[in-house]
Design a protein around this motif. Structure first.
Motif, short mmCIF file in Angstrom:
data_model
loop_
_atom_site.label_atom_id
_atom_site.label_comp_id
_atom_site.label_asym_id
_atom_site.label_seq_id
_atom_site.Cartn_x
_atom_site.Cartn_y
_atom_site.Cartn_z
N LEU A 1 0.82 -1.21 0.00
CA LEU A 1 0.00 0.00 0.00
C LEU A 1 0.86 1.26 0.00
N ARG A 2 1.96 1.25 0.72
CA ARG A 2 2.87 2.40 0.68
C ARG A 2 3.42 2.62 -0.72
N ALA A 3 3.78 1.52 -1.37
CA ALA A 3 4.28 1.62 -2.74
C ALA A 3 3.21 2.14 -3.68
N LYS A 4 1.97 1.69 -3.49
CA LYS A 4 0.85 2.16 -4.32
C LYS A 4 0.65 3.66 -4.13
N GLN A 5 0.65 4.10 -2.88
CA GLN A 5 0.47 5.53 -2.62
C GLN A 5 1.56 6.35 -3.30
N ALA A 6 2.81 5.90 -3.18
CA ALA A 6 3.92 6.64 -3.77
C ALA A 6 3.83 6.68 -5.30
N LEU A 7 3.46 5.55 -5.91
CA LEU A 7 3.37 5.49 -7.37
C LEU A 7 2.23 6.36 -7.88
N TRP A 8 1.08 6.32 -7.22
CA TRP A 8 -0.04 7.15 -7.67
C TRP A 8 0.30 8.64 -7.51
N ARG A 9 1.04 8.99 -6.47
CA ARG A 9 1.45 10.39 -6.31
C ARG A 9 2.33 10.84 -7.48
N GLN A 10 3.16 9.93 -7.99
CA GLN A 10 4.00 10.27 -9.13
C GLN A 10 3.17 10.63 -10.35
N HIS A 11 1.93 10.12 -10.40
CA HIS A 11 1.04 10.39 -11.52
C HIS A 11 -0.01 11.45 -11.17
N GLY A 12 0.27 12.21 -10.10
CA GLY A 12 -0.57 13.34 -9.78
C GLY A 12 -1.79 13.05 -8.94
N MET A 13 -1.87 11.85 -8.37
CA MET A 13 -3.03 11.47 -7.56
C MET A 13 -2.62 11.39 -6.09
N ASP A 14 -3.25 12.19 -5.25
CA ASP A 14 -2.85 12.26 -3.85
C ASP A 14 -4.06 12.19 -2.93
N ASP A 15 -4.91 11.21 -3.19
CA ASP A 15 -6.12 11.04 -2.39
C ASP A 15 -6.01 9.90 -1.38
N HIS A 16 -4.83 9.31 -1.26
CA HIS A 16 -4.65 8.13 -0.41
C HIS A 16 -4.09 8.51 0.96
N GLU A 17 -4.70 7.93 1.99
CA GLU A 17 -4.28 8.19 3.37
C GLU A 17 -3.97 6.85 4.05
N LEU A 18 -2.70 6.67 4.44
CA LEU A 18 -2.29 5.43 5.10
C LEU A 18 -2.82 5.38 6.53
N LEU A 19 -3.16 4.16 6.96
CA LEU A 19 -3.70 3.92 8.30
C LEU A 19 -2.88 2.84 9.00
N ASP A 20 -2.49 3.09 10.23
CA ASP A 20 -1.85 2.03 11.00
C ASP A 20 -2.91 1.19 11.70
N ARG A 21 -2.48 0.25 12.53
CA ARG A 21 -3.43 -0.67 13.17
C ARG A 21 -4.46 0.08 14.02
N ALA A 22 -4.04 1.07 14.77
CA ALA A 22 -4.97 1.82 15.61
C ALA A 22 -5.90 2.68 14.77
N GLN A 23 -5.38 3.26 13.71
CA GLN A 23 -6.20 4.15 12.88
C GLN A 23 -7.27 3.40 12.10
N ILE A 24 -6.94 2.23 11.60
CA ILE A 24 -7.95 1.50 10.82
C ILE A 24 -9.07 1.03 11.73
N ARG A 25 -8.75 0.83 13.00
CA ARG A 25 -9.78 0.40 13.96
C ARG A 25 -10.86 1.47 14.13
N LYS A 26 -10.53 2.73 13.82
CA LYS A 26 -11.53 3.80 13.89
C LYS A 26 -12.52 3.73 12.73
N HIS A 27 -12.16 2.98 11.69
CA HIS A 27 -13.02 2.86 10.51
C HIS A 27 -13.69 1.50 10.39
N ILE A 28 -13.04 0.46 10.94
CA ILE A 28 -13.56 -0.90 10.84
C ILE A 28 -13.54 -1.53 12.23
#
Length: 433
Positions: free
Chosen positions: A144-171
């Motif tokens: 996922l980190r690699a995906k975020q970095a690659l998409w940013r290279q193509h001008g897309m910056d809508d991705h937000e990484l979540l750690d274990r505690a952060q994802i628990r706030k969503h799921i």
């Protein structure tokens, strides 16, 4: 045997069919009619093509074997996930930087088309923003980190990484290592989107004939003829959008794709509080394994949970038995919850996992092979098909020039070959390698 639509095919017994907000007064094709364009298939690809052309003043007729959204467009997970099955990294490795740069300009366009049409035509489909990629392992997080970095290279910056505690706030689950939000993704009621798009197309002067299975598509120097059991459409151009349910209507396309079945189920209504405890931010979720699970909340607070594949497009004997262990693993708090609906649907898989756009002769265009990422892809490719028919071949030709690969084993053994491959990747998922 793979499911085949007919003039008498009802909607499958899905939650979507039971909760659709438009009941159409359908009509079958009888006799001979003419139009500028004839589109085969009233799913997302066909409807997107038809709307794109009708908005530019073309007379368009859509011919559908069953009913609007009967196939994958009305049965899918309802998740607006950007990108293709083949990752941008894979495309770059296979086809080079120039092709990858081209794809990088497209990856969010399909979602944008959906959002625009829902607003423009007032389509009621319970549209929500945000989708989450869920990671089970540290290796998944690296991906996922690699995906975020690659998409940013193509001008897309809508991705937000979540750690274990952060994802628990969503799921409301403890099974995930972390994840990533795509804020430009989302989810909706897929059949209501298709029905709303059909109504939008008709408001532009278009015509849809349902319960009219196509038996052949032919062309000559002056146009194309689409034949059904009781009628014919004569048009300047035909666009074939049958995807996994086209069968052998156009023999040249049969070997290019393979129908693959995926399964879904919907729980009983959970109530607002219980549903919010599962998905507090009401985003949709898919994990990043090769054979993945995906889930989201419906407008009436059910959990819609999907996953699994059956190559060749056959249905499992018991959908609930196939999916329930995965549901219980992610949400053990739902172990005793009743399942109200369970259904299957086919998508069209290409061997390369890259969709195919092309032309047969001069007057027949086609698009298929979205490989499980069809909600956004079909809307994009419908627009590109419309561009090509109007004379702008720029984006269409880039797709059409990409090589396609036959499934090893041919039509007879392609499912067995793909099943063996899926076992290997499922083992890798299980071992975390």
């Amino acid at each position: 045997m793979a499911e085949t639509p007919s003039a008498h095919s009802p909607y499958p017994p899905s939650y979507y069919a039971a909760s659709r907000n438009i009941v159409r007064e359908s009509k079958a094709l009888e006799g001979d009619v003419t139009a500028d364009i004839c589109v085969v298939g009233a799913g997302y690809s066909g409807l997107s093509s038809a709307i794109s052309l009708a908005e530019h003043g073309f007379s368009v007729i859509v011919v559908e074997a069953a009913e609007v959204g009967w196939g994958a467009s009305g049965r899918n997970g309802g998740q607006i996930v950007n990108g293709l099955n083949a990752s941008l990294e894979t495309i770059q490795r296979r086809y080079g930087d120039t092709t990858a740069a081209f794809f990088g300009t497209l990856l969010q366009e399909g979602a944008g088309i959906i959002y625009d049409r829902v607003e423009r035509y007032g389509i009621q489909c319970d549209l929500k923003r945000g989708n989450i990629y869920a990671a089970y392992t540290p290796k998944h997080m690296d991906e996922l980190r690699a995906k975020q970095a690659l998409w940013r290279q193509h001008g897309m910056d809508d991705h937000e990484l979540l750690d274990r505690a952060q994802i628990r706030k969503h799921i409301g689950s403890d099974v995930y290592e972390g994840g990533m939000i795509d804020h430009s993704g989302g989810h909706m009621h897929p059949l209501n989107l298709a029905l709303g798009e059909a109504a939008a197309f008709e408001s532009l002067g278009g015509t849809i004939f349902e319960h009219s299975p196509v038996t052949k598509v032919e062309q000559d120097a002056t146009g194309a003829t689409v034949t059904t059991a009781k009628g014919r459409v004569r048009a300047k151009t035909a666009i074939v959008c049958g995807n996994a349910y086209l069968g052998n209507v156009v023999p040249e396309l049969t070997s290019r794709i393979m129908p693959v079945s995926t399964q879904m189920m919907a729980t009983e209504p959970l109530g607002e509080d219980r549903a919010k405890a599962l998905l507090p931010t009401d985003m949709c979720v898919e994990d990043v394994r090769y054979i993945l699970d995906y889930f989201r909340l419906s407008a009436d607070h059910r959990l819609i949970f999907g996953g699994g594949v059956v190559y060749g497009g056959t249905d499992p004997a018991d959908v609930v038995a196939k999916l329930r262990p995965n549901l219980d693993k992610v949400f053990p708090q739902l172990k005793d919850v009743k399942i109200d609906y369970a259904w299957s649907g086919n998508f069209a898989l290409s061997f390369s996992r890259v969709p195919q756009l092309g032309r047969l002769g001069q007057n027949i265009y086609f698009a298929h092979g979205d490989s499980g990422h069809g909600v956004t892809g079909t809307h994009l490719f419908g627009r590109i098909l419309g561009e090509a028919v109007r004379g702008d071949m720029t984006r269409f030709d880039t797709f059409a020039k990409l090589p396609w690969i036959r499934f090893p084993g041919g039509r007879m053994f392609r499912a067995q070959y793909s099943t063996l491959g899926s076992w290997w990747y499922a083992l890798r998922d299980k071992l975390g390698i």
